[in-house]
Write a protein that holds these residues in place. Structure first.
Motif, short mmCIF file in Angstrom:
data_model
loop_
_atom_site.label_atom_id
_atom_site.label_comp_id
_atom_site.label_asym_id
_atom_site.label_seq_id
_atom_site.Cartn_x
_atom_site.Cartn_y
_atom_site.Cartn_z
N MET A 90 -43.48 -42.92 68.04
CA MET A 90 -44.18 -41.81 68.62
C MET A 90 -43.46 -40.46 67.98
SD MET A 90 -44.83 -42.66 72.60
CE MET A 90 -45.33 -43.85 73.24
N THR A 91 -43.94 -39.48 68.02
CA THR A 91 -43.28 -38.25 67.62
C THR A 91 -42.61 -37.73 68.73
OG1 THR A 91 -44.88 -36.60 68.55
CG2 THR A 91 -45.09 -37.47 66.20
N VAL A 92 -41.86 -36.82 68.62
CA VAL A 92 -40.79 -36.14 69.63
C VAL A 92 -41.57 -35.56 70.84
CG1 VAL A 92 -39.62 -34.31 70.26
CG2 VAL A 92 -39.00 -35.59 68.17
N ARG A 93 -42.87 -34.90 70.44
CA ARG A 93 -43.69 -34.35 71.34
C ARG A 93 -44.31 -35.69 72.41
NH1 ARG A 93 -46.24 -29.79 70.67
NH2 ARG A 93 -45.80 -29.61 68.47
N ILE A 120 -35.93 -25.49 77.30
CA ILE A 120 -34.81 -25.76 77.92
C ILE A 120 -33.83 -26.36 76.96
CG2 ILE A 120 -33.64 -26.87 79.72
CD1 ILE A 120 -36.24 -26.57 81.34
N LEU A 121 -34.21 -27.37 76.00
CA LEU A 121 -33.22 -28.10 75.10
C LEU A 121 -33.05 -27.73 73.88
CD1 LEU A 121 -34.36 -31.67 76.58
CD2 LEU A 121 -32.05 -30.62 76.99
N GLN A 122 -33.88 -26.67 73.87
CA GLN A 122 -33.68 -25.81 72.23
C GLN A 122 -34.13 -26.74 71.13
OE1 GLN A 122 -29.64 -24.29 72.05
NE2 GLN A 122 -30.22 -23.07 74.20
N MET A 123 -35.40 -27.41 71.34
CA MET A 123 -35.85 -28.49 70.21
C MET A 123 -37.30 -28.25 69.82
SD MET A 123 -35.88 -31.69 72.25
CE MET A 123 -37.17 -32.34 73.54
N GLU A 124 -37.73 -26.89 69.95
CA GLU A 124 -39.02 -26.56 69.88
C GLU A 124 -39.37 -27.08 68.18
OE1 GLU A 124 -37.09 -24.16 71.17
OE2 GLU A 124 -38.30 -22.92 72.78
N ASP A 128 -42.40 -32.19 66.31
CA ASP A 128 -43.50 -33.06 65.43
C ASP A 128 -42.66 -34.05 64.55
OD1 ASP A 128 -45.86 -31.81 66.17
OD2 ASP A 128 -45.35 -30.24 65.25
N ARG A 129 -41.34 -34.15 64.79
CA ARG A 129 -40.55 -35.38 63.90
C ARG A 129 -40.90 -36.52 64.72
NH1 ARG A 129 -35.10 -33.01 61.70
NH2 ARG A 129 -35.68 -30.77 61.15
N ARG A 130 -40.51 -37.54 63.81
CA ARG A 130 -40.16 -38.86 64.34
C ARG A 130 -38.97 -39.12 64.78
NH1 ARG A 130 -44.69 -42.42 64.26
NH2 ARG A 130 -46.33 -41.26 63.78
N GLN A 140 -30.81 -37.80 71.78
CA GLN A 140 -30.69 -37.93 73.16
C GLN A 140 -31.20 -36.69 73.69
OE1 GLN A 140 -29.99 -39.57 75.46
NE2 GLN A 140 -28.00 -40.53 74.95
N ARG A 141 -31.58 -35.69 73.11
CA ARG A 141 -31.92 -34.32 73.58
C ARG A 141 -33.49 -34.82 73.96
NH1 ARG A 141 -29.88 -28.98 71.37
NH2 ARG A 141 -28.12 -30.08 70.75
N VAL A 142 -34.18 -35.53 73.12
CA VAL A 142 -35.45 -35.91 73.31
C VAL A 142 -35.31 -37.03 74.61
CG1 VAL A 142 -37.45 -37.50 72.53
CG2 VAL A 142 -35.92 -36.05 70.91
N ALA A 143 -34.67 -37.78 74.79
CA ALA A 143 -34.47 -38.63 76.09
C ALA A 143 -34.31 -37.72 77.35
CB ALA A 143 -33.19 -39.59 75.91
N ILE A 144 -33.59 -36.74 77.09
CA ILE A 144 -33.32 -35.97 78.37
C ILE A 144 -34.69 -35.23 78.53
CG2 ILE A 144 -31.99 -33.93 79.02
CD1 ILE A 144 -29.59 -34.93 77.57
N GLY A 145 -35.21 -34.60 77.37
CA GLY A 145 -36.56 -33.84 77.46
C GLY A 145 -37.58 -34.73 78.28
N ARG A 146 -37.65 -35.83 78.01
CA ARG A 146 -38.57 -36.79 78.53
C ARG A 146 -38.29 -37.02 80.14
NH1 ARG A 146 -38.68 -42.67 76.19
NH2 ARG A 146 -37.02 -42.73 77.45
#
Ligand SMILES: Nc1ncnc2c1ncn2[C@@H]1O[C@H](COP(=O)(O)OP(=O)(O)OP(=O)(O)O)[C@@H](O)[C@H]1O
Ligand SMILES: [Mg+2]
Lengths: 354, 356
Positions: A90-93, A120-124, A128-130, A140-146
């Protein structure tokens, strides 16, 4: 809003008990860190709170409700794993929005929630990346975002930074601290890393062999360790332990001495001693001061020096053969074999009965 | 680089030689040999010298056409109908035999026909048996590939649990795979037997005698289906094991993450398991497709292509012609066509399931 209470929590795998009756109170909005040696049951305890492991005995309450038998998804928790556990296809989004997709939240709400977490995590720019196109820290930022998107009452982290390199770990540590300030949610954080524990925690819980050794504010644990284990576990380099015998027990102090140490009175801190028993005297390396040969309390020869720039760590062999470590707060040159003497303030030393 | 590989690595090449040699001897050389044979009129044993005939073998096999038949009319122009009210048509033979007006249909036979208004469309081919075997093979692949893959996946999902005695089930499902296909085919011939077969008896028992016993393998309507069912059963365990291997590469952490997010069983499958099985799925699909195209042993043991060519297949025809009828060039031609067919389909599957 969301306090967590553990009452006499136990876990057995077959006949072996790995969590042996743990009581912990976590107040709403508190940042609690579990530390302890490898295999002491930190992850197991966290996974029991998450609902990924059954609780063999005891009561787990979140927000005043007993949740022992609730599904993980209904406990109001979110978990961040050491190895990220983000979905590779899945993409980050999509990853961040996963919980909302599962619960069939409307598209607009989903997008707003993802945008908020990304801000919040500054990953705008990563949305759209994988995952394969991300660095470890970004994953890890993605995991925290989730986790953020779920808007949980309690965040659970199992060694979230241990797969990252030192510099990134420091950045992420600060971000997690900031996240806690911003969100104000309760967080439970498992780590091996003392610095993470000391800097992030409102409360540190030190575990050993499935039992709580001591729980309290970081500085409280650092300055007033309740037992030898906690004293030796927190602080780097770890505390020097010198075997001594008790010569006198006063109302607030206890006087100890040993062949390599002149008699000294240190705070008793409510612990019970009897005259003549053996005990252990603990002094942190940072509290040892080098002095002239006739003034010191501890005398020995230099075995090894490590110059770190801001600090010099000296391994010293005492006259009776035992070793101590001193951490001196400046750059110093000391050559092996050189005779040194140290002194320390008695009220910065700890005495533990055998 | 290449020169280094060939010169300084004698031992390596030495070790590889037996493998390469066998592959060359039994796969590469025979393939080129078959291609060469398909361009000749070689017979298995023949006193006549071999002649090079170009592509005429392919022409014979592949030529196919659609014949449009207008109904017969009487002098007034009304359609002549038989007793059932169906229009009558001129005989196909009148177009395909000695009819100089339609040289393109010369020597062809009717495969099947359909009605369009009052005209009839007749598909004619020079080699109807080849077309029937191609169609049977395609039907077999179209049914077996998805059903076998799906069933194997279901079994793998069931088996991939930590339950007491699960290994017994794994063994049971895998057992048919290690039994020779010839033995399995013989056994299933008994199961399908028209009078005392287990299948007939069981269906009769279950329906309290309402079910009419039938000759599963002797009836053109059920013969191919019966062989499909048996083939699916036989190899499903093999593909189950491949799926199982794929399932075990998926990190348990992903399942935990999904369960914390509240995913249902189906959602977990859809978002975690299935995407994680992508590469396995490609493998399973390609392997099943190739195996299905190679259908032979079951046919040879159970039906010999019959009844009425309803179970004949490409490989069966290859063997039948090459050895049965000694027409080795005809057999070689079919095998080359089969090769191109399987290659094309594998490439299409690879393309459709590629990593995006
Ligand atoms: N499934 C299991 N079956 C049996 N014993 C287990 C199982 N899982 C964990 N244990 C045991 O429970 C104890 C605690 O394990 P746990 O993973 O909680 O340790 P930890 O404190 O997280 O260690 P680390 O810091 O190395 O991650 C260990 O002694 C481990 O051997
Ligand atoms: Mg752990």
């Amino acid at each position: 809003m969301a306090d967590v209470k553990l009452r006499d929590i136990r876990k057995s795998y077959g006949a072996t008990e790995v969590i042996k009756g743990v009581d912990i109170d976590i107040a709403d909005g508190e940042f609690v860190v579990f530390v302890g040696p490898s295999g002491c049951g930190k992850s197991t305890l966290l996974r029991m709170i998450a609902g990924l492991e059954d609780i063999t005995a005891g009561t787990l309450e979140i927000d005043g409700v007993r949740v022992n038998d609730l599904e993980p998804s209904r406990r109001g928790i979110a978990m961040v794993f050491q190895s990220y556990a983000i979905f590779p296809h899945m993409t980050v989004r999509e990853n961040v929005a996963f919980g909302l997709t599962i619960n069939k939240v409307s598209k607009a709400d989903k997008e707003a929630a993802v945008a908020n977490a990304a801000r919040i995590l500054q990953m705008e720019h990563l949305l759209d990346r994988r995952p394969s196109e991300l660095s470890g820290g970004q994953r890890q930022r993605v995991a925290i975002g989730r986790a953020i998107v779920r808007d949980p009452k309690v965040f659970l982290f199992d060694e979230p930074l241990s797969n990252l390199d030192a510099a990134l770990r420091m950045d992420m540590r600060m971000e997690i601290g900031k996240l806690h300030q911003d969100l104000g949610a309760s967080m439970i954080y498992v780590t091996h890393d003392q610095v993470e524990a000391m800097t992030l925690a409102d409360k540190i819980v030190v575990l050993k062999d499935g039992q709580v050794m001591q729980a309290g504010a970081p500085m409280d644990l650092y300055h007033n360790p309740a037992n030898l284990f906690v004293a030796g576990f927190l602080g780097a380099p770890s505390m020097n332990f010198i075997p001594v015998s008790v010569t006198e027990v006063g109302p607030d102090t206890v006087t100890v001495s040993s062949p390599s140490l002149d008699a000294i009175s240190v705070p008793r801190k409510g612990r019970d001693f009897t005259t003549g028993q053996t005990a252990t005297l603990g002094v942190r390396p940072q509290y040892l001061r080098p002095v002239g040969a006739d003034a010191g309390m501890l005398h020995g020869t230099v075995v090894l020096t490590e110059r770190l720039g801001s600090e010099t760590v000296v391994d010293v062999k005492l006259a009776n053969g035992s070793k101590i470590i001193a951490a001196l707060p400046q750059d110093m040159v000391m050559s092996p074999g050189e005779a040194v003497s140290f002194t320390f303030a008695p009220d910065q030393a700890h005495a533990f009965p055998e | 680089m290449a020169s280094k590989l060939t010169t300084s690595n004698r031992a390596g090449w030495g070790f590889a030689l037996p493998g390469f040699g066998l592959i060359a001897l039994f796969i590469v050389i025979p393939f080129f040999f078959a291609f060469y044979l398909s361009l000749t009129n070689q017979r298995l044993i023949s006193p006549n010298p071999t002649e090079f005939v170009g592509l005429s073998n392919y022409e014979n096999l592949l030529s196919i056409g659609v014949l449009t038949l207008e109904p017969e009319r009487d002098d007034a122009g009304t359609i002549i109908r038989d007793d059932d009210g169906l229009p009558e048509y001129p005989r196909v033979r009148s177009f395909t035999r000695n009819n100089p007006d339609f040289p393109q249909y010369a020597g062809m036979q009717e495969w099947f026909r359909w009605q369009s208004g009052d005209t009839a469309k007749v598909v004619v081919a020079t080699d109807v048996v080849f077309w029937k075997s191609l169609w049977n093979t395609v039907k077999f692949v179209l049914v077996v590939a998805p059903v076998q893959a799906g069933l194997a996946l279901c079994l793998a999902l069931l088996i991939n649990q930590r339950l007491r005695g699960i290994n017994v089930y794994r063994a049971i499902y895998f057992m048919p795979v290690v039994v020779s296909i010839v033995v399995v085919s013989l056994l299933w011939r008994f199961l399908y037997s028209p009078d005392s077969g287990l299948l007939n008896n069981m269906l009769q028992g279950l329906t309290f005698g309402i079910f009419e016993p039938r000759d599963w393998l002797g009836n053109p309507d059920t013969a191919l289906g019966s062989i499909m069912a048996m083939s699916i059963w036989q190899a499903v365990g093999f593909h189950m094991v491949i799926w199982l291997a794929g399932l075990q590469t998926i990190s348990p952490m992903l399942y935990e993450a999904a369960s914390i997010e509240g995913a249902s069983k189906w959602q977990t499958f859809r978002y975690v398991t299935w995407p994680g099985l992508r590469n396995t799925a490609v493998l399973v699909l390609i392997v099943i497709t190739m195996q299905a195209f190679a259908l032979f042993a079951q046919i040879d043991v159970m039906t010999n292509g019959g009844p009425l060519d309803s179970t004949t297949t490409l490989v069966f025809q290859t063997v039948e012609r090459g050895y049965g009828k000694q027409d080795i060039s005809g057999g070689a031609t079919i095998s080359v066509i089969l090769f191109l067919l399987v290659l094309t389909i594998s490439l299409i599957q690879r393309f459709l399931t590629r990593e995006r």
